[in-house]
Design a protein around this motif. Sequence first.
Motif, short mmCIF file in Angstrom:
data_model
loop_
_atom_site.label_atom_id
_atom_site.label_comp_id
_atom_site.label_asym_id
_atom_site.label_seq_id
_atom_site.Cartn_x
_atom_site.Cartn_y
_atom_site.Cartn_z
N LEU A 1 0.82 -1.21 0.00
CA LEU A 1 0.00 0.00 0.00
C LEU A 1 0.86 1.26 0.00
CD1 LEU A 1 -2.89 -1.01 2.43
CD2 LEU A 1 -3.02 -0.72 -0.06
N THR A 2 1.92 1.27 0.79
CA THR A 2 2.79 2.46 0.79
C THR A 2 3.55 2.57 -0.52
OG1 THR A 2 4.53 1.25 1.95
CG2 THR A 2 3.05 2.57 3.29
N LEU A 3 3.91 1.43 -1.10
CA LEU A 3 4.58 1.45 -2.41
C LEU A 3 3.65 2.04 -3.47
CD1 LEU A 3 7.21 0.56 -3.88
CD2 LEU A 3 6.02 -1.55 -4.43
N VAL A 4 2.39 1.64 -3.44
CA VAL A 4 1.41 2.19 -4.38
C VAL A 4 1.23 3.69 -4.14
CG1 VAL A 4 -1.07 2.15 -4.96
CG2 VAL A 4 0.22 0.02 -4.82
N ALA A 5 1.17 4.10 -2.86
CA ALA A 5 1.04 5.52 -2.54
C ALA A 5 2.23 6.30 -3.07
CB ALA A 5 0.89 5.71 -1.03
N TRP A 6 3.44 5.79 -2.86
CA TRP A 6 4.63 6.46 -3.40
C TRP A 6 4.55 6.56 -4.92
CZ3 TRP A 6 8.78 9.05 -1.55
CH2 TRP A 6 9.00 9.02 -0.18
N PHE A 7 4.15 5.47 -5.55
CA PHE A 7 4.10 5.46 -7.02
C PHE A 7 3.12 6.50 -7.54
CE2 PHE A 7 2.53 3.85 -11.10
CZ PHE A 7 3.73 3.78 -11.79
N PHE A 8 1.91 6.50 -7.02
CA PHE A 8 0.87 7.37 -7.57
C PHE A 8 1.00 8.82 -7.10
CE2 PHE A 8 -1.44 3.28 -8.08
CZ PHE A 8 -1.44 3.30 -9.46
#
Length: 186
Positions: free
Chosen positions: A86-93
Amino acid sequence: MSFTAASDTGFLSRVKRTTQSINATRRPWSDFLDLSAFNLPLSLSDATTRITQNLTHFRSNYAVITLLALFLSLIYHPVSIIVFLLTLVAWFFLYFARDDPLTVLGFQVDDRVVIGALFAVTVTGLVLTHVWVNVLVSVVVGAVLVILHAWFRSTDDLVMDDQESPFGVLLDDLGGDSARGSYTGI
């Protein structure tokens, strides 16, 4: 409904461009793991030059290695893997895949604020899931692997653009008749 479809295709095209950009900087694993290119550096200066050039040339490969070490450290903590994803997705987007400044409630948010907030969310997630020691150890292991590879991987066979080289145009061909360049004295 057409606005949603148009924004979805714009979003998907941005994600596609970002993915292609990331894949374009990743070097072939056969070059990365070429055993004939590994040897001891001749001096400390040679070692630091190798590290600098390899970190620039293989940066995406090194990121994959570090993320793999991080993922493997979380394999026995499924809740932590979900938080990590979830944090990886947040960083990406919220940081990597956007072209325009982030706007919240009509206000533009500075990139430093976005990075600080994402960093705080990441650290909070690590602390709340009790895996911060695992993450710290895995990042240290990843960093050691990266530095060892960069230290021992010769850079003689690497072809780098001037913009990619950490030394810029200093290593560019000088264009003169000799190795010193063309000098015309009076």
